[in-house]
Write a protein that holds these residues in place. Structure first.
Motif, short mmCIF file in Angstrom:
data_model
loop_
_atom_site.label_atom_id
_atom_site.label_comp_id
_atom_site.label_asym_id
_atom_site.label_seq_id
_atom_site.Cartn_x
_atom_site.Cartn_y
_atom_site.Cartn_z
N MET A 97 0.84 -1.18 0.00
CA MET A 97 0.00 0.00 0.00
C MET A 97 0.89 1.24 0.00
O MET A 97 1.85 1.31 0.72
CB MET A 97 -0.86 0.00 1.26
N ARG A 121 -7.28 -2.92 11.88
CA ARG A 121 -7.42 -4.39 11.86
C ARG A 121 -6.15 -5.08 12.34
O ARG A 121 -6.20 -6.09 13.02
CB ARG A 121 -7.84 -4.89 10.47
N HIS A 166 -2.85 -11.86 -1.46
CA HIS A 166 -4.27 -12.13 -1.19
C HIS A 166 -4.83 -13.26 -2.05
O HIS A 166 -5.94 -13.72 -1.80
CB HIS A 166 -5.10 -10.88 -1.48
N TRP A 214 -1.09 -16.55 5.45
CA TRP A 214 -0.90 -15.42 6.37
C TRP A 214 -0.84 -15.94 7.81
O TRP A 214 -1.87 -16.33 8.37
CB TRP A 214 -2.06 -14.43 6.21
N TRP A 234 1.43 -7.99 13.00
CA TRP A 234 0.32 -8.90 13.30
C TRP A 234 0.68 -10.37 13.13
O TRP A 234 -0.02 -11.23 13.63
CB TRP A 234 -0.98 -8.49 12.62
C1 GLC Z 1 -1.88 -5.15 3.58
C2 GLC Z 1 -3.02 -6.07 3.98
C3 GLC Z 1 -3.94 -5.38 4.95
C4 GLC Z 1 -3.14 -4.89 6.16
C5 GLC Z 1 -2.02 -3.97 5.68
C6 GLC Z 1 -1.10 -3.58 6.81
O1 GLC Z 1 -2.37 -4.10 2.82
O2 GLC Z 1 -3.73 -6.47 2.86
O3 GLC Z 1 -4.94 -6.27 5.36
O4 GLC Z 1 -3.98 -4.24 7.04
O5 GLC Z 1 -1.22 -4.63 4.72
O6 GLC Z 1 -0.49 -4.70 7.38
#
Ligand code: GLC
Length: 632
Positions: A1, A188, A513, A518, A576
């Motif tokens: 991202m 999340r 994905h 994961w 995470w």
């Molecule tokens: C990726 C995952 C997303 C998560 C982000 C930060 O974009 O798809 O679910 O929150 O990374 O770890």
């Protein structure tokens, strides 16, 4: 991202909104003590006001909220979106919501220094109590392994502070990779960190997180000229240092949220608010500090999220209609419509809210809307998302083009849609909830997070929950292989990959994905296994993970059908992953703690279901009318 570069102009948060917010939101806010709502009977459960005790009586309530220069009285009024809060909305619960809550300005209770100390003492006592219950057991019974010690060190390194208090954890701390937005606190991503901290007796970071994200909910948010819904919670936030006006070389800290306006693809973080509600309940259950959820501002926060989710649209189904990439899978993956992950989190958040919403004249209607939706949602998912050998055989023999209220093939599914992989793959014993259901469309892929939360929240029947775990055990190589847990099965390949993902180079078959594995899903698998009385299955998965995670430097995800390789573009030291591992281990040591997230079957909710199943809309509902397919 990736964060938007400053040169990009397509989407921007209105500068005025940001500036205003930076001014109104105090850079380092004074501690605001709980302003609890008077009535404490919450869905049949009486709340005890046992936490703050004597400290609360000494708290000086400033009835007038803190004012900014323009006389705007609290940070909740930052948003320009007025829709659901305006009186006269059509929906009964909205009207009541307005009467009951919008008119009540959140009380801001300022603490003077000795009181602040007192409250701090109470918090310490509370933490000690939890420590007694949870951590001591851990310490007495076993020593931490070297991997666990390393994981705790890394998790603590990931903690983000704001004005001297811990407020969350960064997504990843990979020194070798460009940070992009992985240096932010994702809502999340923080949930497993929160669970690990709660189980360790460190509750304050979770409380701070819940309160600070609540403040962000009220931000004015704008994507081009459009303002998304008022209750939206951000996907993530970052602590930034900004210069103080008129004071040379001085900076202050501000929280800077991302509601999707910077995210790749501008995806909407639909799941954030749902996670926030789920975590709020867990915090209350483990600490016994129910005063947090009783606060007026927290109650409003819950109701704003619910308002967004329960507002009327053109929907024919009780499931939430969302755009692609609105959850953990935050890229185009063909999960627009009614994806299971969102539905399971939605169901769970509704059940949490039902427990937490303080019952009064202002909330009664909302609670009734929540109950109705819960009933309809569980019926819809149990009945139409479920597939096993028997159901697939039924679909295989479906007639199409049925025009009537009693159609068997209600969604006009063409049997040709049954994918060839499924025919050989589905075992005699076991079944699962499909990924998505739309008119003439069933997405038969297995999505782990949705299936696991359907078990945890009792969205499925007990029999279905057992069958999902049976399937996962039966197909261990496919789901776990050399690293738990596959995000979805199977991967999209060839033409399907090209058309559905838009030839996404990050989501190539069996990566990320698209069928990647994961490790963070482990804590959710552990919760589901404990709930179903099968902790040994979770232990088996934890053992597999423990063999590699530390050596591999705690990757975000793994690639290939059996998860043999560290993901192509995977971050290392992904928080995470680390927290999910620790939370799973702590849960297995303290299985009774799983109940802070789980729900049991609720017979009241099923009564509505029974009537729908009997196909007589006006039939009188009774417990005796409950059909086996809804119950077991
Ligand atoms: C990726 C995952 C997303 C998560 C982000 C930060 O974009 O798809 O679910 O929150 O990374 O770890």
């Amino acid at each position: 991202m990736t964060a938007t570069s400053s040169m990009e102009i397509a989407v921007a948060v209105r500068p005025f909104g940001r500036l205003l917010a930076a001014q109104i939101l105090p850079s380092c806010p004074r501690f605001r003590a709980p302003a609890a709502v008077g009535a404490f009977l919450v869905h049949g459960r009486r709340f005890s006001k046992r936490t703050v005790g004597s400290a609360s009586s000494r708290i000086r309530a400033a009835v007038a909220p803190a004012k900014d220069e323009a006389g705007i009285s609290d940070s909740r009024r930052l948003s320009t979106a007025t829709g659901p809060l305006q009186p006269g909305g059509d929906r009964a619960f909205e009207r009541i919501f307005v009467q009951g809550l919008a008119a009540v300005k959140p009380l801001v209770i300022e603490l003077v220094e000795p009181e602040r100390e007192l409250l701090a003492e109470v918090m310490v006592e509370k933490e000690e109590e939890i420590l007694e219950r949870v951590v001591v057991k851990d310490a007495k019974e076993r020593k931490e392994t070297a991997d666990e010690k390393e994981a705790w060190r890394l998790l603590k390194d990931a903690v983000v502070s704001y004005c001297g208090s811990a407020v969350g954890t960064v997504a990843a701390n990979d020194p070798a990779a460009e940070a992009l937005n992985y240096d932010q606190v994702f809502i999340r991503d923080f949930v497993p960190s929160a669970l690990a901290f709660l189980l360790k007796g460190e509750t304050e970071i979770v409380r701070n997180f819940l309160l600070h994200t609540l403040q962000l909910q009220s931000w004015e948010k704008t994507v081009d000229c459009y303002s998304p819904g008022q209750g939206l919670m951000p996907a993530s936030f970052k602590v930034r240092s900004v210069p103080i006006d008129g004071r040379k070389d001085e900076v202050k800290e501000v929280l800077d949220p991302d509601f999707g306006e910077s995210a790749i693809g501008r995806v909407a973080p639909v799941d954030s608010g749902l996670w926030w509600i789920i975590l709020l309940r867990a915090y209350g259950k483990i600490t016994g500090d129910y005063t947090l959820q009783e606060r007026v501002d927290v109650q409003i926060g819950i109701q704003l999220i619910l308002n967004l989710c329960l507002s009327d649209g053109f929907d024919m189904f009780p499931t939430l209609l969302v755009a692609d990439g609105s959850c953990m899978i935050d890229r185009r993956m063909g999960i627009h419509g009614h994806p299971l992950e969102i539905q399971a989190l939605f169901y769970c958040a509704l059940r949490c809210s039902r427990e937490m919403i303080v019952v009064n004249d202002g909330s009664r209607s909302l609670l009734s809307a929540v109950n109705k939706r819960l009933t309809a949602l569980s019926f819809h998912i149990r009945e139409y998302y479920w597939v096993d050998m028997k159901k697939i055989n039924e679909i295989y023999r479906y007639k199409t083009e049925e025009y009537s209220q009693d159609a068997t093939n209600k969604f006009n599914i063409y049997p040709e849609q049954i994918p060839s992989w499924l025919v050989d793959w589905i075992p005699e014993k076991g079944g699962y909830l499909i990924g998505n259901l739309q008119p003439a469309h069933m997405d038969f892929r297995f999505f782990s997070l949705g299936n696991l939360w359907a078990i945890i929240s009792s969205l499925t029947t007990p029999r279905q929950a057992e069958d999902i775990l049976n399937l996962m055990e039966n197909k261990w190589e496919d789901f776990v292989g050399t690293m738990p847990l596959k995000i979805c099965y199977p991967a999209l390949e060839n033409e399907e990959w090209r058309i559905i993902t838009g030839s996404d180079p990050k989501n190539t078959p069996w990566s990320y994905h698209n069928g990647g594995s994961w490790p963070t899903l482990l804590w959710q698998f552990t919760l589901a296994c404990i709930k179903m009385g099968r902790p040994e299955l979770a232990q088996k998965a934890v053992d597999v993970a423990e063999k590699r995670l530390s050596d591999d430097q705690w990757p975000e995800y793994y690639d290939t059908p059996t998860a043999r390789f560290i993901g192509k573009q995977s971050r290392l030291y992904q928080t995470w992953t680390i927290a999910g591992f620790l939370a799973s281990k702590l849960l297995l040591q303290n299985p009774e703690m799983a109940s802070i997230f789980t729900f049991e079957e609720d017979m009241e909710l099923l009564e509505g279901c029974a009537c729908s199943l009997m196909n007589h809309p006006r039939a009188k509902c009774s417990r005796r009318a409950l059909k086996p397919q809804v119950l077991i």
